[in-house]
Write a protein that holds these residues in place. Structure first.
Motif, PDB file in Angstrom:
ATOM      1  N   LEU A 296      44.469  32.462  30.355  1.00 58.37           N
ATOM      2  CA  LEU A 296      44.950  33.579  29.541  1.00 58.37           C
ATOM      3  C   LEU A 296      46.119  33.145  28.672  1.00 58.37           C
ATOM      4  O   LEU A 296      46.178  33.432  27.481  1.00 58.37           O
TER       5      LEU A 296
ATOM      6  N   VAL B  87      43.332  38.672  27.181  1.00 59.97           N
ATOM      7  CA  VAL B  87      43.703  39.561  28.283  1.00 59.97           C
ATOM      8  C   VAL B  87      42.956  40.882  28.129  1.00 59.97           C
ATOM      9  O   VAL B  87      42.604  41.281  27.029  1.00 59.97           O
ATOM     10  N   SER B  88      42.731  41.546  29.254  1.00 60.78           N
ATOM     11  CA  SER B  88      42.082  42.858  29.187  1.00 60.78           C
ATOM     12  C   SER B  88      43.121  43.924  28.868  1.00 60.78           C
ATOM     13  O   SER B  88      42.880  44.839  28.100  1.00 60.78           O
TER      14      SER B  88
ATOM     15  N   ARG C 261      48.563  37.847  21.932  1.00 54.50           N
ATOM     16  CA  ARG C 261      47.303  38.615  22.038  1.00 54.50           C
ATOM     17  C   ARG C 261      46.406  38.324  20.850  1.00 54.50           C
ATOM     18  O   ARG C 261      46.835  38.360  19.712  1.00 54.50           O
TER      19      ARG C 261
ATOM     20  N   THR D 174      42.954  31.118  36.067  1.00 50.72           N
ATOM     21  CA  THR D 174      42.664  32.186  35.115  1.00 50.72           C
ATOM     22  C   THR D 174      43.922  32.559  34.338  1.00 50.72           C
ATOM     23  O   THR D 174      43.877  32.764  33.129  1.00 50.72           O
TER      24      THR D 174
ATOM     25  N   PHE E  46      40.842  32.676  27.338  1.00 52.05           N
ATOM     26  CA  PHE E  46      40.330  34.041  27.471  1.00 52.05           C
ATOM     27  C   PHE E  46      41.346  34.987  26.862  1.00 52.05           C
ATOM     28  O   PHE E  46      42.532  34.673  26.796  1.00 52.05           O
TER      29      PHE E  46
ATOM     30  N   ARG F 251      46.408  42.025  32.863  1.00 51.91           N
ATOM     31  CA  ARG F 251      45.186  42.281  33.626  1.00 51.91           C
ATOM     32  C   ARG F 251      44.019  41.587  32.962  1.00 51.91           C
ATOM     33  O   ARG F 251      43.970  41.460  31.741  1.00 51.91           O
ATOM     34  N   LYS F 252      43.095  41.135  33.820  1.00 46.67           N
ATOM     35  CA  LYS F 252      41.901  40.504  33.266  1.00 46.67           C
ATOM     36  C   LYS F 252      40.707  40.790  34.166  1.00 46.67           C
ATOM     37  O   LYS F 252      40.785  40.575  35.378  1.00 46.67           O
TER      38      LYS F 252
ATOM     39  N   GLU G  32      37.929  42.680  38.707  1.00 48.18           N
ATOM     40  CA  GLU G  32      39.237  42.451  38.111  1.00 48.18           C
ATOM     41  C   GLU G  32      39.876  41.273  38.823  1.00 48.18           C
ATOM     42  O   GLU G  32      40.082  41.302  40.042  1.00 48.18           O
TER      43      GLU G  32
END
Ligand SMILES: Nc1ncnc2c1ncn2[C@@H]1O[C@H](COP(=O)(O)OP(=O)(O)OP(=O)(O)O)[C@@H](O)[C@H]1O
Ligand SMILES: Nc1ncnc2c1ncn2[C@@H]1O[C@H](COP(=O)(O)OP(=O)(O)OP(=O)(O)O)[C@@H](O)[C@H]1O
Ligand SMILES: [Mg+2]
Ligand SMILES: [Mg+2]
Lengths: 315, 439, 390, 234, 255
Positions: free
Chosen positions: E50, E57-58, E70, E46, E55, E12-13, E19
């Motif tokens: 990731l 990740v959320s 991560r 996106t 970026f 998820r991001k 979102e």
């Protein structure tokens, strides 16, 4: 009590003064991305123009005419100088203004001489605004604060009520595309740069007689206004205001504090003499470091919050 | 299969281009050495010699600065911190050495400067290189102001505004070298200049040296080919600070004094000016920049009070019309020569240069007369200009000056279209040739 | 013979006005000396060399002056440059016997220059800062209304010295005076002195002693006036170029300075020079040391009948000459000129005791008191090394 | 054929010294969709840019009967000529909405409003306060198109509008161009995707080496295998 | 070692409130070619950002060769063998084509931050760069500054830089965007050639490229992988038809 109140007041006044000095820079920087190194030079030009004009027709006309003249000079500089280097990128723009600052100082000396000129505060402003306990607060200082607030409001209006800001920001990355949408980009650039310079000129008109109008006056405000703009955050008017006030208060209150590490140590009963290692560091009082605090703040801010206090983007 | 084949063929065909021994390069370096050796024989008066010495140290400083600006795209406003602190440590080392508590010969003092320059590079660079772009510039500005302020606050180390002085003549002379006479100092500087130049040139030819170019062009992408851009900038800055420190050490030997201005924003700004004037796009640009810069700031101020004006105007002209600096102007002409087009261009170029010169002479006259009028008129309005006696208050001088400017401009405007035309034509032909060569 | 003197001081940048004004002063006196034949057969010529206020640049300029055959050098703006020059001249003279250079220090007032750093080649014709403080405190000692003193100065060696000297000397002469505060601020960086003034005010000081100069002094005084601080200012540099203009009426009757001369002294000695200077340069002649300097050199030339620097230097040791502030003596032990000092107050021109104003402000310096040379004299720790073989 | 909106005659264009267009002749009539086809690098984009005053050019360009060559881009835009550049020149630091607002012209009433645009591409409405720089490639393409429309052009020149768009959106764009035409707006379309161009345009031009080598209806081109082979395919 | 080169687990991001990636799950086996398709703004780029560490990740996790990435920086991920290209060309404009490629191989050959090696003495780097240049067909332009290349050439260089380091997981974001039919055919050939034996993840809107190259196709809609299957099955998938293709899938014969 008197001391605290006045320190606070002085801090505010100084902060607003800083804002006045740097607002034009913020305007140009936030909109055009040009870090105008010659900003302080335009400030000086404002002071000198005002000196000449006020000697002929008085201070109040000078208050209006001098900034306009400086604005025109700024617009011309943009038209015949900056515009040429704009296409090479930001660095040459910055360097151009850097070189310009050298030239302006020389030209000023050529015209007005090398010594300080007599540019007095207008008689009707030369007096106390109010007296609290035994200290007087000068009227001119109040006037300066008022003008600073006026600048704040007018820039705010320009930024929020017009599309100029958008046009310029867009033109920074895609000038062709903006033109193709029907915006006269060069003219807008010229206006903004001229406007920023006029603000500097206005600050000069007011700062020139509050302080000393001399060829060195540009150099003395040169770097502090960068600190304000950067600490506040690039592209943020509110940031510049907050930063000005912060620095103003910080510096003013620091001056009031005569503590050093040494006094702290001796408070603990430690005996530190001139032979102790690092004595000179320990012996430094906060008051003595006051003027470097802005730079310290600058470095710390940039490390921990590169956008500045309220900035929207990084460099 | 396919891949294999193509890679082997390319390897064989390309080894021909792959020429480790480059005659041209050897020639250039030899000329450089000869120049270094011969220069003091030509400019042998004391002051000229000391100017040469200054140029030498500024050259190293400029080259080290260009490692950041030209090669890394990092606009620093505080490079003097490294050379200055290097200089301070060098001079303290010298004082220790002459006190007998540190066995180090003067010839190696620059190394002390270099090492401490690098040490501070490690220290400050860690902070500054976290960011790039304007943020980097602003942090360097903050740091230089801090260091400068500290230099006045801690007189024990920095010697206050009087600085630290030393005597470079110490110990027993080695091979008759005492470093008393300026000429010996010159050769010391020349030696280190050569070593440093070789070192910094070599840097451009290393993996790190190339990656910093890539970081300059597109830092984001560099992250995706395995490099940590922050490290790349950091390491480059440390190396650059090392060479800056060497130049500081040499300056300490040369002047026998180090003062707070050595770590100031003013000094940092000056090296930025010089380097840019010389040209950031070419390795040797800063060498030219140092010569021109020292000339403008040190020599010119002996001749005219307007030197700062000339410096500023010159700089602005460079920024506006030759953003590649003097080096780029030179190289454009060299390219014409290499491709044998110069013969066609030079008459036109010459007429442009002559026209410019005429206008410049006129402009200089005007400026000088103005300065004379505002600053010197109390001592009489007569002044010497280009070997003539001119009355700054008289109409004659002004007429001549204005006429020169007018004539110069007229000739310039007249000559420009033809020059433009030949110039563009020649360059177009060259581009055509290059394209064919590659095809 | 034409004796050329190299004037190595700032002629561009922020300090240019001061440097330029003093260069004119030297040239003015040199002209006068040549006209009046102070040293028959010899003429003086003073030429400016721009050191851009930098010690390092001073050395470059020294080199180029020596190259051009200069054997006399004068400088005064800034003790830092003075120390650098002195050091370089010592080295030069040691390394180049037969080409010695003599250095006339006309205004660099760091006491060290004639104590720990003293040199045979340097002659200081200004009073050093300790002597001035001695004079200042002697004057203050007689003022019973002074009870609380605040010391403020620029944070560099001169500022430190002033602070130290003020404390020591006041303690010696007026143990009852309270030092209610001392502050050091960075030089040339403070735009707003209001906080400092607030502090001074809070301390209840009736007198401020400061070594500030230039804009730092002018802004300090302006801020004091704005906040209506009623205290007297004892300064070193109230009369240097730019300060009078900037200070204007703000400093009236409350700013004092200590110096070796001012034109409103008894008998207005030197007023012809001041008037001539004003006419020629539209500026004020205040650097009277230039007069002393040329007079001393002329006398020495006459005595030894040569302009050779080494001989002239020996001749100047212990020499007495008449200057605009009376008879002065170049003390042999440390080459520090001993001369009377004056305390003066910034006052509106009144045509009586304040005839001449400064910088067309309508204000001038009213002499309060003359302090004789012996009063301000200081002991010296100098151990002079003189060249041998003379 | 109705009145000519845009009339280009003998257009030569240069980048510095390099001569890219060698006499282009081209006409777009009122309410017509015209496609300009050709291989990569033949000068299609240059033609459009020159018309917009962004490339140095000689010859004649008449817009609504008036000569516009030599005018500045913003003047030309004011006359009612819209241009959607090929490389998605969105303004990355501005939000989607600000981008659209910039499309409006000062003191000109537009027949399109922000809401029209959002209706057209609901995706944009969802992202309305996002910085345009972080939009997906396709979203950026939509934004550029809308931004130009906001200026209410009478003729719109679109350079490769479908690049990077999902197939479904491509259809949407094609439909949309047809709507424009119905509203009386002329379109000059520079396209890579032959199928779409042939489907929606009334006439097509094929360019080769800086000049027009074919002019006709889509059917003519479909029928003319020789032209297609020589100037469009490999 | 894991059998999957890249594994997305419930990724998820969010950017601010919105979102963008909503629990994407995907497994890419070693050595296979995967294409990712989906509507504009679905989150394909996106996802790439990731996976390549641009970026963080959320929530959820991404595994590269079985190891979680991560919190890793892009360069660390690149060093563990993943390389990507960009949708908007991202090259070193002022360096020549050759230098662009040589820069791209330096880390993988172990030269790191070396300032003691002479660049021109590095035979292996030289040969690798030349070989890649040959592969992407830019030999002719060897000494041209990358900024002066034509668009198609820049796209080729973009791919060249991506593959030069020899990473065994390659991510390509719209490699053929803006190319003409013939150019994109060439590009497909090129990609096919240089990804032999490697894991490839590719975002494309050009269906002939997708169907011509991919072993499997993953469809991303609204930040979720709604389908992942062979081209044939994807073509037949009604959901995909509706969300994305709208009748544009090329006929079988083309693939
Ligand atoms: N800024 C420029 N400077 C120099 N040459 C250019 C420039 N832009 C384009 N060209 C050249 O002009 C020619 C035509 O370019 P143009 O962009 O018009 O082609 P196009 O037909 O639009 O192709 P594409 O499919 O690549 O968009 C090409 O050969 C190109 O190399
Ligand atoms: N940094 C960001 N901040 C806010 N929103 C973002 C950011 N990056 C991407 N987005 C949003 O995420 C969504 C997905 O973007 P992404 O670029 O991944 O789409 P995509 O699937 O690649 O589409 P396309 O095929 O059009 O390129 C978009 O709506 C975009 O606006
Ligand atoms: Mg195109
Ligand atoms: Mg995408």
């Amino acid at each position: 009590m008197e001391f605290t109140i006045f320190t606070l007041l002085n801090g505010l006044a100084y902060g607003l003064l800083l804002f006045m000095l740097s607002s034009g820079l913020t305007l140009i920087f936030s909109m055009m991305g040009v870090l105008n190194f010659a900003h302080a030079s335009f400030y000086m030009l404002g002071a000198y123009f005002a000196y000449t004009i006020s000697a002929k027709i008085g201070f109040w006309p000078a208050l209006v005419i001098a900034p306009l003249l400086v604005g025109v000079v700024g617009a011309l500089v943009e038209r015949y100088g900056l515009r040429t280097v704009h296409k090479f990128g930001h660095m040459p723009e910055l360097l151009f203004t850097f070189g310009l600052s050298y030239v302006i100082v020389e030209v000023v000396q050529l015209i007005w001489g090398r010594a300080a000129v007599r540019y007095p505060i207008p008689a009707e402003m030369d007096g106390p605004l109010f007296t609290l306990y035994t200290t007087t607060f000068p009227m001119y200082r109040g006037f300066m604060m008022f003008i600073a607030l006026l600048m704040l409001v007018s820039i705010y209006l320009v930024l929020t009520r017009t599309r100029i800001g958008l046009v310029i920001q867009a033109a920074l990355t895609h000038p062709d595309a903006v033109e193709a949408l029907g915006h006269n980009v060069p003219r807008v650039f010229m206006l903004v740069f001229g406007g920023g310079c006029a603000l500097a000129g206005l600050a000069g008109v007011i700062g020139g007689n509050a302080f000393v109008t001399e060829p060195g006056m540009a150099a003395t405000v040169g770097s502090i206004i960068f600190v304000v703009v950067v600490v506040g955050g690039m592209g943020s008017l509110a940031g510049a205001l907050v930063a000005s006030l912060l620095i103003g208060l910080l510096q003013t209150f620091a001056v009031a504090l005569d503590y050093s590490l040494l006094s702290v140590f001796s408070g603990f009963g430690l005996n530190v003499g001139p032979d102790t290692l690092g004595f000179s560091v320990l012996n430094l009082t906060i008051a003595q470091t006051a003027p470097i605090l802005p730079y310290l703040l600058l470095v710390l801010i940039l490390i921990f919050r590169p956008k500045g206090l309220m900035g929207t983007r990084e460099g | 299969m396919n891949t294999m084949q193509s890679s082997t063929t390319s390897a064989t065909t390309s080894t021909m281009r792959f020429a480790p021994i480059n005659l041209g390069r050897w020639l250039v370096w030899s000329v450089f050495v000869v120049l270094l050796v011969v220069a003091p024989l030509i400019f042998n008066k004391g002051a000229a010699l000391s100017i040469l010495c200054q140029m030498g140290t500024v050259m190293i400083f400029g080259l080290s600065y260009n490692m950041l600006l030209g090669q890394g795209g990092m606009l620093s406003f505080g490079h003097a911190v490294y050379s200055g602190l290097g200089a301070y440590f060098a001079i303290h080392a010298m004082n220790l050495a002459s006190g007998g508590s540190l066995p180090i010969p003067v010839s190696l003092i620059p190394l002390v400067g270099g090492i401490f320059g690098a040490v501070f590079g490690v220290l400050f660079g860690y902070v500054t290189t976290k960011k790039s772009g304007t943020t980097f510039s602003m942090i360097t500005l903050g740091i230089v102001e801090l260091v400068f302020a500290c230099s006045l606050m801690f007189p024990a180390f920095f010697g206050g505004e009087g600085g630290i002085s030393t005597n470079r003549v110490m110990g027993q002379p080695v091979l008759g070298i005492t470093y008393g006479p300026q000429i010996q100092v010159y050769y010391l500087i020349a030696f280190w200049l050569f070593i440093s130049t070789v070192g910094m040139y070599a840097f451009t030819q290393t993996p790190l040296g190339r990656i910093i170019n890539a970081v300059r062009d597109n830092p984001e992408r560099v992250e995706f080919i395995g490099y940590n851009t922050q490290w790349v900038r950091y390491l480059t800055l440390i190396l650059s600070a090392f060479f800056a420190g060497i130049s500081g050490g040499l300056a300490a030997i040369n002047f026998e004094i180090v003062t707070a201005e050595n770590v100031s924003a003013v000094r940092s700004g000056a090296i930025l000016l010089f380097t840019f004037i010389g040209g950031v796009g070419f390795f040797f640009g800063p060498l030219i920049g140092a010569v021109v810069g020292v000339f403008l700031t040190v020599l010119l101020s002996d001749f005219t009070k307007a030197w700062q004006l000339y410096l500023g105007v010159f700089f602005i002209i460079i920024v506006m019309y030759a953003p590649g600096g003097i080096a780029s102007l030179l190289m454009m002409n060299v390219r014409l020569m290499v491709y044998k087009r110069f013969a066609r261009v030079w008459p036109r170029l010459l007429s442009m240069v002559v026209a410019t010169l005429i206008a410049c002479v006129g402009a200089v006259m005007i400026i000088e007369m103005l300065y004379h009028l505002t600053l010197e008129s109390a001592n009489g309005t007569m002044m010497r200009l280009f070997g003539m006696q001119v009355d700054a208050a008289g109409i004659g001088g002004w007429l001549i000056a204005l006429a020169l400017v007018a004539v110069g401009l007229f000739l310039f405007v007249r000559a420009r279209p033809a020059f433009r035309h030949t110039w563009d034509e020649a360059n177009l032909e060259i581009e055509e040739m290059i394209r064919k060569e590659h095809a | 013979e034409n004796v050329k003197i190299a004037f190595i001081d700032p002629l561009s940048g922020p300090f240019a006005p001061v440097g330029q004004g003093i260069l004119y002063s030297w040239q003015m006196i040199a002209d006068q000396a040549n006209k009046e034949k102070w040293s028959p057969g010899n003429t003086f010529e003073v030429v400016g060399f721009d050191n851009k206020a930098s010690p390092q640049e001073s050395l470059s300029q020294l080199k180029s002056a020596i190259d051009q055959g200069y054997r006399y050098v004068t400088q005064g703006n800034g003790s830092a440059a003075a120390a650098a020059l002195l050091d370089a001249i010592n080295k030069h003279n040691e390394r180049n016997p037969g080409k010695e250079v003599v250095y006339i220090n006309y205004a660099a007032v760091d006491p060290d220059l004639t104590n720990s750093k003293c040199s045979f080649w340097q002659f200081r014709i200004d009073a050093n800062s300790d002597m001035k403080m001695e004079a200042m405190t002697t004057f203050m000692a007689k003022k019973p209304e002074i009870k609380k003193v605040y010391i403020i100065g620029q944070n560099y060696s001169f500022g430190h010295q002033v602070t130290r000297a003020a404390k020591d000397y006041l303690k010696r002469k007026r143990p009852d005076v309270q030092i209610v505060g001392d502050d050091l601020h960075p030089i040339g960086q403070v735009k707003d002195f209001a906080p400092y003034i607030a502090k001074i005010k809070a301390s209840g000081a009736d007198t401020v002693v400061t070594g500030n100069w230039g804009a730092d002094l002018a802004l300090l005084i302006k801020a004091a006036k704005d906040a209506d601080l009623k205290a007297d200012f004892y300064t070193y540099y109230g009369s240097t170029t730019g300060v009078p203009t900037a200070m204007g009426a703000a400093g009236a009757d409350r700013v004092k300075y200590v110096g070796y001369w001012n034109v409103n002294n008894e008998g207005f000695v030197g007023k012809e020079i001041v008037e001539g200077f004003k006419k020629k340069y539209n500026d004020d002649y205040y650097a009277m040391a230039t007069y002393t300097g040329i007079a001393m050199l002329a006398k020495a030339f006459n005595e030894v009948k040569t302009t050779d620097p080494v001989k002239v230097a020996f001749a100047m040791e212990g020499m007495k000459v008449k200057s605009l502030n009376g008879e002065v003596e170049m003390r042999k032990a440390d080459h520090q000129l001993q001369q009377p000092l004056y305390i003066a107050t910034w006052t509106k021109v009144n045509g009586k005791d304040v005839k001449y104003d400064q910088e067309n402000t309508g204000y001038g310096w009213k002499t309060d008191q003359k302090i004789d040379a012996f009063v301000a004299a200081q002991p010296t720790s100098c151990q002079m090394k003189r060249p041998s073989g003379q | 054929m109705s009145k000519a909106m845009l009339e280009i005659r003998d257009l030569h264009a240069y980048y510095g010294k390099s001569h890219v267009l060698h006499g282009v002749d081209l006409t777009v009539a009122e309410g017509e969709i015209v496609s300009l086809l050709g291989r990569n690098g033949v000068g299609r984009s240059t033609t459009v840019k020159a018309t917009m005053g962004q490339v140095q050019a000689t010859g004649s360009i008449k817009f609504k009967g008036e000569e516009i060559i030599g005018e500045k881009a913003f003047q030309i835009a004011y006359r009612g000529l819209g241009y959607v550049p090929e490389n998605r020149d969105i303004f990355p630091t501005l939000t989607v909405e600000q981008n659209l607002i910039l499309g409006e012209k000062k003191g000109k009433k537009s027949r399109w409003s922000l809401d029209d645009m959002y209706q057209l591409f609901p995706r944009l409405k969802e992202r309305q306060n996002t910085a345009a720089g972080v939009l997906s490639g396709g979203e950026q393409q939509m934004l550029t198109l809308c931004r130009t429309l906001m200026g209410d052009p009478d003729l719109i020149m679109i350079d490769e509008p479908t690049e990077g768009l999902a197939p479904k959106i491509v259809d949407l764009v094609a439909d949309y161009l047809k709507t424009l035409k119905e509203r009386g707006i002329s379109v000059l379309l520079v396209e890579q995707k032959l199928a779409i161009a042939l489907e929606i345009s009334q006439r097509v031009y094929v360019m080769g080496h800086g000049s027009i080598v074919f002019e006709g209806t889509p059917d003519d081109l479909r029928a003319n295998a020789a032209v297609r082979r020589e100037w469009l395919e490999v | 070692m894991s059998a999957y080169s890249v594994e997305l687990k419930e990724v998820r991001k969010s950017f601010g409130k919105s979102e963008i990636i909503r629990g994407a799950t995907l497994q890419v086996p070693r050595g296979e070619r995967y294409a990712i398709i989906g509507p504009n703004g679905a989150g394909k780029s996106t996802l790439f950002n990731l996976i390549s560490g641009r970026f963080g990740v959320s929530s959820g996790d991404i595994l590269l060769n079985g190891k979680s990435i991560r919190g890793m920086k892009p360069f660390e991920i690149n060093r563990s063998g993943l390389s990507r290209s960009f949708q908007i060309t991202n090259i070193f404009h002022r360096l020549t084509v050759y230098e662009n490629l040589r820069c791209a191989v330096l880390w993988s050959l172990g030269y790191k931050y070396s300032f003691w090696h002479r660049l021109n003495g590095l035979r292996d780097a030289h040969e690798r760069a030349e070989a890649v240049m040959e592969q992407i067909g830019l030999r002719r332009r060897r000494n041209t500054s990358a900024g002066l290349l034509t668009y198609a050439e820049q796209r080729a260089l973009e791919i060249g830089i991506t593959i030069a380091g020899g990473a065994d997981v390659i991510l390509l974001d719209e490699p053929t965007a803006g190319m003409s039919r013939s150019e994109s055919d060439n590009a497909v050939e090129l990609i096919r050639r240089v990804t032999v034996g490697k894991t490839l993840l590719m975002v494309e809107h050009d269906m002939s490229v997708v169907f011509g190259l991919a072993d499997k196709i993953a469809v991303v809609v609204y930040g979720e992988v709604i389908a992942c299957d062979t081209p044939a099955n994807i073509r037949g998938n009604a959901k995909v038809q509706e969300a994305y293709l709208g009748g544009h899938a090329p006929a079988e014969a083309h693939a």
